[in-house]
Design an enzyme around this catalytic site. Sequence first.
Site, PDB file in Angstrom:
ATOM      1  N   ASN A 168     -47.641 -75.958 -37.620  1.00 18.74           N
ATOM      2  CA  ASN A 168     -46.293 -75.586 -37.089  1.00 18.74           C
ATOM      3  C   ASN A 168     -47.199 -75.055 -35.549  1.00 18.74           C
ATOM      4  O   ASN A 168     -46.328 -75.147 -35.070  1.00 18.74           O
ATOM      5  CB  ASN A 168     -45.225 -75.178 -37.085  1.00 18.74           C
ATOM      6  CG  ASN A 168     -45.594 -73.927 -38.266  1.00 18.74           C
ATOM      7  OD1 ASN A 168     -46.071 -74.061 -39.145  1.00 18.74           O
ATOM      8  ND2 ASN A 168     -45.413 -73.217 -37.816  1.00 18.74           N
ATOM      9  N   GLN A 198     -44.024 -81.477 -39.674  1.00 17.96           N
ATOM     10  CA  GLN A 198     -44.829 -81.215 -38.076  1.00 17.96           C
ATOM     11  C   GLN A 198     -45.302 -83.371 -38.311  1.00 17.96           C
ATOM     12  O   GLN A 198     -45.876 -83.400 -37.286  1.00 17.96           O
ATOM     13  CB  GLN A 198     -45.003 -80.264 -38.219  1.00 17.96           C
ATOM     14  CG  GLN A 198     -45.157 -79.074 -38.006  1.00 17.96           C
ATOM     15  CD  GLN A 198     -44.071 -79.036 -36.629  1.00 17.96           C
ATOM     16  OE1 GLN A 198     -44.015 -79.422 -35.885  1.00 17.96           O
ATOM     17  NE2 GLN A 198     -43.054 -78.054 -36.959  1.00 17.96           N
ATOM     18  N   GLY A 219     -35.014 -82.541 -40.709  1.00 14.05           N
ATOM     19  CA  GLY A 219     -34.331 -83.005 -39.139  1.00 14.05           C
ATOM     20  C   GLY A 219     -34.118 -82.760 -37.787  1.00 14.05           C
ATOM     21  O   GLY A 219     -34.603 -83.229 -37.209  1.00 14.05           O
ATOM     22  N   CYS A 347     -42.415 -60.299 -29.467  1.00 16.86           N
ATOM     23  CA  CYS A 347     -42.439 -59.600 -28.492  1.00 16.86           C
ATOM     24  C   CYS A 347     -41.554 -58.369 -28.959  1.00 16.86           C
ATOM     25  O   CYS A 347     -41.065 -58.283 -28.092  1.00 16.86           O
ATOM     26  CB  CYS A 347     -41.855 -60.106 -27.332  1.00 16.86           C
ATOM     27  SG  CYS A 347     -42.478 -61.866 -26.667  1.00 16.86           S
TER      28      CYS A 347
HETATM   29  N1  PLP Z   1     -42.629 -76.108 -41.966  1.00 14.44           N
HETATM   30  C1  PLP Z   1     -43.054 -76.397 -41.040  1.00 14.44           C
HETATM   31  C2  PLP Z   1     -44.329 -76.664 -40.815  1.00 14.44           C
HETATM   32  C3  PLP Z   1     -41.777 -75.814 -40.476  1.00 14.44           C
HETATM   33  O1  PLP Z   1     -42.592 -75.996 -39.145  1.00 14.44           O
HETATM   34  C4  PLP Z   1     -40.958 -75.416 -40.675  1.00 14.44           C
HETATM   35  C5  PLP Z   1     -39.687 -74.765 -39.802  1.00 14.44           C
HETATM   36  O2  PLP Z   1     -40.848 -74.465 -38.914  1.00 14.44           O
HETATM   37  C6  PLP Z   1     -40.685 -75.302 -42.428  1.00 14.44           C
HETATM   38  C7  PLP Z   1     -41.433 -75.494 -43.351  1.00 14.44           C
HETATM   39  C8  PLP Z   1     -39.213 -75.334 -42.900  1.00 14.44           C
HETATM   40  O3  PLP Z   1     -38.227 -75.995 -41.957  1.00 14.44           O
HETATM   41  P1  PLP Z   1     -36.359 -75.884 -41.834  1.00 14.44           P
HETATM   42  O4  PLP Z   1     -36.085 -75.457 -40.765  1.00 14.44           O
HETATM   43  O5  PLP Z   1     -35.710 -77.982 -41.915  1.00 14.44           O
HETATM   44  O6  PLP Z   1     -36.210 -75.301 -42.704  1.00 14.44           O
END
Ligand code: PLP
Length: 770
Positions: A168, A198, A219, A347
Site C-alpha cells: 500500500n 491493493q 471495498g 506529521c
Molecule cells: N491491507 C492493505 C494492504 C491495506 O492497504 C489496507 C488499508 O489501508 C488494509 C489491509 C485494511 O483494509 P480495511 O481498511 O478495509 O480494513
Amino acid sequence: MLNLTDIQPQKNEVYLDNNATTPVLPQAAEAAIHTMNLCYGNPSSSHMTGIRAKYILDSTRTLARQVTGATDGKIIFTSGATEGIQTSIISALNAARETAHNITKPVLLYGATEHKAVPETLKHWNKMLNIGAEVVAIPVDENGILDFDFIAANVPNALMICTMIANNETGVFQDLAGLETVIRANNSDVLWMVDCVQGLGKIPLALSNTTIDYAPFSGHKLYGPKGIGFLYVRETAPYTPIIAGGGQEGGLRSGTENLPGIASLNAIFKLLADENDDTFKSHQVLVAYRAQLAETLAEVFPTIVYNHDFNYSLPTTLNFSVEGLSSKDIMNLFDAARIRVSAGSACSSKVTGSFVLDAMGKSTWQSEGAIRMSFGPASTQEEIDQACSAIKNAVAAMRHSCLILSDADETFDSKANGLQQWIYDQQCTWCYIDQDAKEIVLIDPVPELVAKFDTLVSCQNYSIKAILATHKHDEQADTPAILRELLGEKVPAGDFDQLGWNNATTTQVTLANDSVASAISIGEKVLVKVALPGHTNNSVAYLLGTAVAGKLAADDIDYVFSGDTIQIGGIGRSDFDVSDSTALYSSIKELSAVINEDTLICPAHDYKQLFTTTLALESANTPLLSKVIKDAIDSTVFVDEKAAIDKEITASDEPTYCGSIKESIDPSIDVTPEQLTSFLIENDNVMVLDVREPHEFEAYSDVNIAEQQLVNVPLTQLTDFVHTFHEQKQHSAFVCICRSGSRSDAAAKTLKRMGFENVYHVPGGFALYS
Ligand code: PLP
C-alpha cells in the site's frame, strides 16, 4: 455544528491518495442508494422484498467469484479487509491449536512490509489463543521483494504465512507464482494468506488456480464505500466464524448483511468484468499516467528520488522523497494547493520514518521524507492532466519560500525576516534573518536540516554570519563544523571555537551587569555570547538585541538562545559527567542579571510545542529557579535540590527530557468554523492569524477572510510574532487558523501563555471553513 451538506470538497480538488481510500464511483453510489431506497429488504426474509435483496447478495457473490477467479471455495462478505485478515488468522490459528504441538518451534511468518493489520493481528491472536508461536517478519530486499531463501528456511516450521499481493505504501508487487513454488516446496500444508487489498482491479487474479488459502479484499480501496469487503477462503482451508449469531452468510459470518455496500460492489464488479467498458484502465494506460506524473515531478523537484523501482511496482503508486524537504513540507504545500497525497511518516513533532521503507533499507531521510502519491485504476486522463498542472502551480510557492531552488535564474526577495524555529525530532534550530542586510545566523543546527539551510542561503544569497551551538556534549558531533564543511565557501573563513563562534570577527559589548562580552553583528543588531557553564562545562547563551553605544541593555534584547540551560519546563539537567550544578547556579544568576524576566527565551528543545518562554514563566513552573533568581538560596542547597529534580527526570518515562512541564497549559478557546464569519463581523479589531507556512499561504490564499484582517504568521515564526506584537497583547483579538486546527491550537496556546489575552482558534481549520 455544521450541517453535513455544508461539508464540501474544495473546487478543483486533486485526489491522489487512492491507496488510502478511493472515491466512490457514481455507479457504485447509485447502486447503494437504489438498494437503500427500493431494495431495502433483509436477505433472510422469505417474502418478496427479502427475495429481491437476496438476489443482490447472491449475484454479487457470483460476480466476486468472476473478478477474482474464485471458481470454488468460499466468498464471505465482511466489513472490510481488517475483518478478513482477523478471520483468516483466527481460522488458521484455531486450526493450529491441534497441529502446533507437532512443531518444536512454531513460527508465524509475515512479510516485513505487510500492512500493520497483519502483524498486529498475528501477535494479538497468537497471545489470546495461547499458541506460543514466534511471530517472524520475512525480510525484503531493497526493492521490497520477499526473501525466498528465508521463506524456504523458515516455512517448514510455520503455522501460517502471510504475504501481500502489492504494498500500500510503494505499490511493490510480489511474484505470487514464485512465492507459491517456494512455499509449497517446503511446506505443502502451511496456511497461506495473501492480502489482496491493493491488487484487485490492477492485477488479474485466478485464486482457484492457486494454493492461496485466504485472500481478504476491501471495498473502499476499489471505489466502493467504507464498511464492505469480502474474504475468499480456499475449499480445503480451515474456517472459524468470528461473529456468531443469526447464521447469515451460511453461518460463516452472522449479522444482517450490509446490502447497500454489497450492491455497490455489484456495480463495480460488473464494470470490472465488462471488457467493453473502459472505466477501469489497462495496464498500459496506467503506466502512461505514471510516466506523465513522474515527468512533472522531475520538472518541479529535480532532485526527486523514488523509494521503489517502477519495474517491481504497480503503476498507480509513486512513493518519493526530495532531499532537504520534509514530508510535512510537501504534504502541507500540496494540501494547500488542493492536491491530496499522503506522507510516509506521520506529521508529528517526533520524526518517524516509514517501516516499509526502513525494511527496504532506504536511508533515513528517504524514509522520513517519503510522500505517497496514488491514483486509481479508474483514474482518467483529465484527472492526471489536472494533477500535473496543480503540481506545477503549487511548486512555484515552494520556490518563493526558498524551500527549493528554481532552475531559472530568477532573483526575488523572499521577504523572510526575523526569527524562525525549525524543529527536527523535538530539537530546535533557530534561524535569524536580517532581510535588509541579507545576513543569516543559525543556532543549534541539526545536521538533518543542512540541506534546507543550504537551499535557503543559495536562494537569497545570504551571507552566513554564524552557525553556532549553545553547548556540546562529549559524545555529540561537532555540528557547526560539519555544517561549515558541507557548506564550503558559503561560510567565511575564521577562527572558530568548538561551538562555532568566530573569534576573528568579534567586537565587544557591555551587558546590563557591566560585564563585557564578545559580540558579532547581524544587520543593525548584535549577537552576544555569554558563558553559562553548568548543563555542560562549555554551555553558553547567545543574546540578540540592539546595542546602543556599545551597551546591550536588558530591555533591548529581543531573544536569548539558551540551549539546554533554561528549558521550557525548567532548568536543564546538570547530572551529566560534564555538568556542574554549582556553576549552573552562578550561570542562572548571571543570565538573570543581563536579561529581563520577560525577555523571550528560545531553548534548544521544544517538547510540548510551546516555542518560547521567559524567566518569569519558568520561575512559576520551577520554584527552584525562582529561588536562585531571588537570591533565596545558596549554591549548596541549590545543588541538592537540583540533584533531586534531575533524579526525578531520569526516573521518568521520558528521561531524556531536559525540562519537565508542570504548569497546566490553558486549553485554547474555539471559534468554530460556522461561527467564524459572524465572529469577524461582530468583533472589531480582530486579527486572523493564518499560521500555515508561507508556501501554503501562497498556494491557497483565496480564503473567505478580508485581506486587512488576515495575516500570515507561520508557526515557525510565532516567537517573532510574540516579540513584534507584544504591545498589542491586551488590545486586539487574535483568531488562529490553519489547515486542520492542530497548528492553530498550538499557536493559540502559546500566545495565551505569552500573555496575549483574547486568543481563539478554529478547530477543523480551512478543511471545514470555506
Ligand atoms: N491491507 C492493505 C494492504 C491495506 O492497504 C489496507 C488499508 O489501508 C488494509 C489491509 C485494511 O483494509 P480495511 O481498511 O478495509 O480494513
